[in-house]
Design a protein around this motif. Structure first.
Motif, PDB file in Angstrom:
ATOM      1  N   MET A 366      -1.763   5.469 -20.928  1.00 49.56           N
ATOM      2  CA  MET A 366      -1.825   4.053 -21.276  1.00 49.56           C
ATOM      3  C   MET A 366      -1.706   3.141 -20.062  1.00 49.56           C
ATOM      4  O   MET A 366      -2.204   2.012 -20.072  1.00 49.56           O
ATOM      5  CB  MET A 366      -0.733   3.708 -22.283  1.00 49.56           C
ATOM      6  CG  MET A 366      -1.096   4.066 -23.729  1.00 49.56           C
ATOM      7  SD  MET A 366      -2.614   3.268 -24.294  1.00 49.56           S
ATOM      8  CE  MET A 366      -2.119   1.546 -24.270  1.00 49.56           C
ATOM      9  N   ALA A 367      -1.049   3.600 -19.001  1.00 54.00           N
ATOM     10  CA  ALA A 367      -0.978   2.774 -17.788  1.00 54.00           C
ATOM     11  C   ALA A 367      -2.372   2.603 -17.195  1.00 54.00           C
ATOM     12  O   ALA A 367      -2.765   1.495 -16.805  1.00 54.00           O
ATOM     13  CB  ALA A 367      -0.034   3.415 -16.764  1.00 54.00           C
ATOM     14  N   LEU A 368      -3.138   3.687 -17.144  1.00 52.57           N
ATOM     15  CA  LEU A 368      -4.514   3.607 -16.658  1.00 52.57           C
ATOM     16  C   LEU A 368      -5.349   2.718 -17.569  1.00 52.57           C
ATOM     17  O   LEU A 368      -6.140   1.881 -17.090  1.00 52.57           O
ATOM     18  CB  LEU A 368      -5.119   5.012 -16.594  1.00 52.57           C
ATOM     19  CG  LEU A 368      -6.617   5.108 -16.248  1.00 52.57           C
ATOM     20  CD1 LEU A 368      -6.880   4.529 -14.868  1.00 52.57           C
ATOM     21  CD2 LEU A 368      -7.084   6.563 -16.320  1.00 52.57           C
ATOM     22  N   VAL A 369      -5.178   2.883 -18.885  1.00 52.55           N
ATOM     23  CA  VAL A 369      -5.909   2.049 -19.844  1.00 52.55           C
ATOM     24  C   VAL A 369      -5.566   0.583 -19.646  1.00 52.55           C
ATOM     25  O   VAL A 369      -6.440  -0.289 -19.655  1.00 52.55           O
ATOM     26  CB  VAL A 369      -5.583   2.493 -21.287  1.00 52.55           C
ATOM     27  CG1 VAL A 369      -6.175   1.521 -22.299  1.00 52.55           C
ATOM     28  CG2 VAL A 369      -6.109   3.904 -21.541  1.00 52.55           C
ATOM     29  N   THR A 370      -4.286   0.296 -19.461  1.00 48.64           N
ATOM     30  CA  THR A 370      -3.847  -1.092 -19.249  1.00 48.64           C
ATOM     31  C   THR A 370      -4.459  -1.670 -17.980  1.00 48.64           C
ATOM     32  O   THR A 370      -4.901  -2.828 -17.964  1.00 48.64           O
ATOM     33  CB  THR A 370      -2.315  -1.156 -19.167  1.00 48.64           C
ATOM     34  OG1 THR A 370      -1.766  -0.670 -20.390  1.00 48.64           O
ATOM     35  CG2 THR A 370      -1.837  -2.577 -18.916  1.00 48.64           C
ATOM     36  N   PHE A 386      -2.277 -13.002 -21.942  1.00 44.94           N
ATOM     37  CA  PHE A 386      -2.315 -11.568 -21.678  1.00 44.94           C
ATOM     38  C   PHE A 386      -0.918 -10.979 -21.568  1.00 44.94           C
ATOM     39  O   PHE A 386      -0.591  -9.973 -22.220  1.00 44.94           O
ATOM     40  CB  PHE A 386      -3.098 -11.283 -20.399  1.00 44.94           C
ATOM     41  CG  PHE A 386      -3.076  -9.834 -19.983  1.00 44.94           C
ATOM     42  CD1 PHE A 386      -3.754  -8.881 -20.722  1.00 44.94           C
ATOM     43  CD2 PHE A 386      -2.366  -9.420 -18.865  1.00 44.94           C
ATOM     44  CE1 PHE A 386      -3.733  -7.536 -20.356  1.00 44.94           C
ATOM     45  CE2 PHE A 386      -2.340  -8.087 -18.487  1.00 44.94           C
ATOM     46  CZ  PHE A 386      -3.030  -7.141 -19.241  1.00 44.94           C
ATOM     47  N   TYR A 387      -0.074 -11.613 -20.730  1.00 39.84           N
ATOM     48  CA  TYR A 387       1.230 -11.013 -20.457  1.00 39.84           C
ATOM     49  C   TYR A 387       2.218 -11.159 -21.618  1.00 39.84           C
ATOM     50  O   TYR A 387       3.060 -10.286 -21.824  1.00 39.84           O
ATOM     51  CB  TYR A 387       1.822 -11.598 -19.177  1.00 39.84           C
ATOM     52  CG  TYR A 387       1.125 -11.066 -17.947  1.00 39.84           C
ATOM     53  CD1 TYR A 387       1.359  -9.771 -17.502  1.00 39.84           C
ATOM     54  CD2 TYR A 387       0.190 -11.826 -17.263  1.00 39.84           C
ATOM     55  CE1 TYR A 387       0.705  -9.255 -16.398  1.00 39.84           C
ATOM     56  CE2 TYR A 387      -0.476 -11.328 -16.150  1.00 39.84           C
ATOM     57  CZ  TYR A 387      -0.214 -10.043 -15.730  1.00 39.84           C
ATOM     58  OH  TYR A 387      -0.876  -9.525 -14.645  1.00 39.84           O
ATOM     59  N   PHE A 388       2.115 -12.241 -22.372  1.00 39.39           N
ATOM     60  CA  PHE A 388       3.063 -12.425 -23.476  1.00 39.39           C
ATOM     61  C   PHE A 388       2.497 -11.978 -24.827  1.00 39.39           C
ATOM     62  O   PHE A 388       3.258 -11.726 -25.755  1.00 39.39           O
ATOM     63  CB  PHE A 388       3.503 -13.887 -23.561  1.00 39.39           C
ATOM     64  CG  PHE A 388       4.278 -14.340 -22.353  1.00 39.39           C
ATOM     65  CD1 PHE A 388       5.398 -13.662 -21.939  1.00 39.39           C
ATOM     66  CD2 PHE A 388       3.867 -15.444 -21.630  1.00 39.39           C
ATOM     67  CE1 PHE A 388       6.114 -14.070 -20.816  1.00 39.39           C
ATOM     68  CE2 PHE A 388       4.564 -15.855 -20.504  1.00 39.39           C
ATOM     69  CZ  PHE A 388       5.688 -15.170 -20.094  1.00 39.39           C
ATOM     70  N   GLY A 389       1.158 -11.888 -24.918  1.00 40.42           N
ATOM     71  CA  GLY A 389       0.557 -11.511 -26.187  1.00 40.42           C
ATOM     72  C   GLY A 389       0.062 -10.083 -26.247  1.00 40.42           C
ATOM     73  O   GLY A 389       0.246  -9.398 -27.256  1.00 40.42           O
ATOM     74  N   VAL A 390      -0.572  -9.608 -25.180  1.00 38.84           N
ATOM     75  CA  VAL A 390      -1.212  -8.297 -25.197  1.00 38.84           C
ATOM     76  C   VAL A 390      -0.339  -7.221 -24.555  1.00 38.84           C
ATOM     77  O   VAL A 390      -0.192  -6.117 -25.092  1.00 38.84           O
ATOM     78  CB  VAL A 390      -2.581  -8.355 -24.476  1.00 38.84           C
ATOM     79  CG1 VAL A 390      -3.236  -6.979 -24.447  1.00 38.84           C
ATOM     80  CG2 VAL A 390      -3.499  -9.355 -25.159  1.00 38.84           C
ATOM     81  N   LEU A 391       0.254  -7.523 -23.389  1.00 32.88           N
ATOM     82  CA  LEU A 391       1.006  -6.505 -22.665  1.00 32.88           C
ATOM     83  C   LEU A 391       2.137  -5.886 -23.492  1.00 32.88           C
ATOM     84  O   LEU A 391       2.312  -4.656 -23.465  1.00 32.88           O
ATOM     85  CB  LEU A 391       1.553  -7.087 -21.357  1.00 32.88           C
ATOM     86  CG  LEU A 391       2.343  -6.115 -20.475  1.00 32.88           C
ATOM     87  CD1 LEU A 391       1.489  -4.901 -20.100  1.00 32.88           C
ATOM     88  CD2 LEU A 391       2.857  -6.821 -19.226  1.00 32.88           C
ATOM     89  N   PRO A 392       2.927  -6.664 -24.237  1.00 34.29           N
ATOM     90  CA  PRO A 392       3.979  -6.029 -25.041  1.00 34.29           C
ATOM     91  C   PRO A 392       3.424  -5.022 -26.056  1.00 34.29           C
ATOM     92  O   PRO A 392       4.050  -3.986 -26.313  1.00 34.29           O
ATOM     93  CB  PRO A 392       4.655  -7.214 -25.741  1.00 34.29           C
ATOM     94  CG  PRO A 392       4.409  -8.369 -24.828  1.00 34.29           C
ATOM     95  CD  PRO A 392       3.026  -8.147 -24.283  1.00 34.29           C
ATOM     96  N   VAL A 393       2.258  -5.326 -26.642  1.00 39.34           N
ATOM     97  CA  VAL A 393       1.640  -4.409 -27.600  1.00 39.34           C
ATOM     98  C   VAL A 393       1.216  -3.119 -26.898  1.00 39.34           C
ATOM     99  O   VAL A 393       1.449  -2.008 -27.376  1.00 39.34           O
ATOM    100  CB  VAL A 393       0.434  -5.075 -28.283  1.00 39.34           C
ATOM    101  CG1 VAL A 393      -0.242  -4.095 -29.238  1.00 39.34           C
ATOM    102  CG2 VAL A 393       0.870  -6.320 -29.025  1.00 39.34           C
ATOM    103  N   LEU A 394       0.576  -3.273 -25.716  1.00 39.39           N
ATOM    104  CA  LEU A 394       0.160  -2.108 -24.947  1.00 39.39           C
ATOM    105  C   LEU A 394       1.377  -1.295 -24.494  1.00 39.39           C
ATOM    106  O   LEU A 394       1.348  -0.058 -24.515  1.00 39.39           O
ATOM    107  CB  LEU A 394      -0.643  -2.547 -23.727  1.00 39.39           C
ATOM    108  CG  LEU A 394      -2.019  -3.174 -23.999  1.00 39.39           C
ATOM    109  CD1 LEU A 394      -2.611  -3.739 -22.707  1.00 39.39           C
ATOM    110  CD2 LEU A 394      -2.977  -2.161 -24.597  1.00 39.39           C
ATOM    111  N   ALA A 395       2.438  -1.975 -24.076  1.00 39.85           N
ATOM    112  CA  ALA A 395       3.645  -1.290 -23.608  1.00 39.85           C
ATOM    113  C   ALA A 395       4.297  -0.495 -24.736  1.00 39.85           C
ATOM    114  O   ALA A 395       4.805   0.624 -24.523  1.00 39.85           O
ATOM    115  CB  ALA A 395       4.629  -2.301 -23.028  1.00 39.85           C
ATOM    116  N   GLU A 396       4.277  -1.049 -25.942  1.00 37.42           N
ATOM    117  CA  GLU A 396       4.854  -0.339 -27.082  1.00 37.42           C
ATOM    118  C   GLU A 396       4.051   0.925 -27.386  1.00 37.42           C
ATOM    119  O   GLU A 396       4.624   1.987 -27.669  1.00 37.42           O
ATOM    120  CB  GLU A 396       4.872  -1.260 -28.299  1.00 37.42           C
ATOM    121  CG  GLU A 396       5.563  -0.652 -29.513  1.00 37.42           C
ATOM    122  CD  GLU A 396       5.645  -1.627 -30.671  1.00 37.42           C
ATOM    123  OE1 GLU A 396       5.920  -1.166 -31.797  1.00 37.42           O
ATOM    124  OE2 GLU A 396       5.424  -2.835 -30.446  1.00 37.42           O
ATOM    125  N   ALA A 397       2.724   0.802 -27.293  1.00 37.26           N
ATOM    126  CA  ALA A 397       1.879   1.976 -27.508  1.00 37.26           C
ATOM    127  C   ALA A 397       2.116   3.022 -26.421  1.00 37.26           C
ATOM    128  O   ALA A 397       2.138   4.225 -26.687  1.00 37.26           O
ATOM    129  CB  ALA A 397       0.407   1.558 -27.539  1.00 37.26           C
TER     130      ALA A 397
END
Length: 467
Positions: A366-370, A386-397
């Motif tokens: 997921m780090a590469l995907v991010t 991006f940082y407040f809306g998308v990144l937390p979702v990606l980090a949870e995944a």
């Protein structure tokens, strides 16, 4: 439905400005208004626009007074020694000019403010590009990429947002990324060297335009950085195919950069202005006051001390009014675009759909995907989105597959060299406005090079084990 409309709105906007069918300011207002009505939410358009304007008003105020402040500092001669030093290094050689542009933009970017970087860089380099007949989009592209790499410093914005969103320490994110970012910066300097060589070859068979033709004919050579031919014919040949000017007196004029005899100079106040600027940047880094307030106070103090007579103050403000109006107008127009994206829910729908499309098998990566997703997402979205809306979702995944939040945060910084040329970044309008370059020309030139720079940083981060 909202996902399709969101992507369609962004695509329509980009196509119209890149084909020059509409001006950016008109497209930023009319296209989102049309899609808002299409989404069936036209009745709420006013609320969305007001929310967008409210969110960007501090940025617009900061840019307005930053332009006045640094415009005054340029008028009084604060940056003249830097300009002369860089121009002496350049020696009218296109290769050195482009490398010097990248180096200057990177150095000035340490203050963490893109608008400041672009104002100083363009003011220093624009006269030389014009005099040599060089491509102005090479200047804007190289400056934007260098600033994008350096924009990752903890006080620059993205790193602080990532740290806040994932509840991490900014130093823990940034420090391990330094080797990868240095590779990215070396990549920008290497690209500047290659583009400079191509400019040198292109200009080797041409003649440098005289000052009169440079003032009366604005030419933006979009293909120049790619070895395209063409250009203007002037009176003095470029010697030996190297891009260096023959003739002693003109070389001396070329190295002056800004007129050393202009009446706005204040040499006796040089150290006051230097200390004021240093104090202003220090206060910005330490966050002693909001940045718009700092620039408001700084502009008022700089005008009052350097030009105590009221007519002189009015003349300086009038001299920079065009830039202020163009940039602030563009910011408020961008507020319509961002307001509709956020208010209608398009941004959330687009982000969610993109996250859902990530195959389950890529979970451990997921780090590469991010890092890959940060390129398009930070280009089409604001950093806040991006940082407040998308990144937390990606980090949870990612966390579900054992990927640490620190790795995710570092990967999220990868897209910044491309982000700095996004139509949603107010500073880019300072860059293209002062350089007198069409935004569409800048976009067509810079996107491919900025994307390669981002991928270089991502690759370096993986090899160094920080992502």
């Amino acid at each position: 439905m909202l996902t399709i409309l969101g992507f369609a709105m962004i695509a329509t906007f980009l196509v119209l400005i890149m084909t020059k069918k509409m001006s950016p300011i008109a497209a930023l207002v009319l296209i989102p208004a049309l899609f808002c009505v299409t989404a069936g939410k036209g009745a709420h358009l006013g609320d969305y626009v007001i929310d967008g304007v409210t969110g960007l008003a501090p940025t617009a105020a900061m840019l307005m007074f930053a332009i006045v402040y640094f415009g005054v500092m340029i008028d009084v001669g604060l940056f003249d020694p830097v300009v002369r030093g860089i121009l002496r290094f350049c020696k009218a050689d296109p290769m050195r000019v482009v490398v010097g542009t990248a180096a200057l933009a990177a150095i000035v970017s340490l203050d963490g403010d893109g608008s400041t970087t672009f104002m100083i860089t363009v003011s220093a380099m624009y006269p030389l590009y014009k005099r040599l007949g060089m491509s102005l989009v090479v200047m804007t592209g190289v400056a934007a990429m260098a600033n994008g790499v350096m924009n990752t410093v903890p006080w620059g914005g993205p790193t602080a947002r990532a740290a806040t969103a994932l509840k991490l320490d900014a130093a823990d994110i940034f420090v391990p990324m330094i080797p990868a970012l240095l590779v990215g910066l070396l990549g920008v300097l290497g690209l500047a060297y290659v583009l400079g060589l191509r400019e040198r070859r292109r200009l080797g068979a041409l003649r440098i335009a005289d000052e009169e033709s440079a003032e009366t004919k604005e030419t933006v050579l979009v293909g120049a950085g790619a070895g395209a031919g063409g250009g203007r014919l002037g009176k003095r040949p470029v010697g030996g195919g190297t891009g260096e000017v023959d003739g002693g007196d003109d070389d001396g004029d070329l190295l002056k950069g800004l007129d050393p005899n202009r009446p706005t100079l204040r040499p006796r106040l040089y150290w006051f202005n230097a200390l004021l600027t240093g104090a202003l940047i220090t206060a910005m880094i330490l966050e002693l006051l909001p940045i718009p307030v700092l620039f408001l106070l700084g502009a008022a103090l700089a005008l009052s001390v350097n030009y105590p007579r009221l007519p002189d103050q009015k003349a300086r403000i009038a001299a920079h009014a065009d830039n202020v109006l163009n940039v602030s107008g563009m910011v408020f127009a961008a507020a319509v675009f961002t307001g509709v994206l956020q208010g209608t829910g398009m941004i959330d729908s687009m982000a969610g759909r993109l996250v859902d499309t990530v195959p389950e098998g890529l979970g451990p990566h997921m780090a590469l995907v991010t890092g890959v997703l940060s390129l398009p997402l930070t280009y089409f979205m604001s950093n806040d989105g991006f940082y407040f809306g998308v990144l937390p979702v990606l980090a949870e995944a990612g966390a579900a597959h054992g990927v640490t939040p620190l790795e995710m945060a570092r990967a999220s910084l990868v897209g910044q060299p491309l982000h700095m040329s996004s139509p949603l970044v107010p500073a880019v309008y300072v860059l293209v406005g002062m350089a007198r370059v069409e935004f569409g020309d800048h976009t067509r030139f810079v996107v491919k090079w900025a994307a390669l720079t981002c991928l270089l940083i991502l690759t370096a981060g993986i090899l160094f084990g920080t992502i």
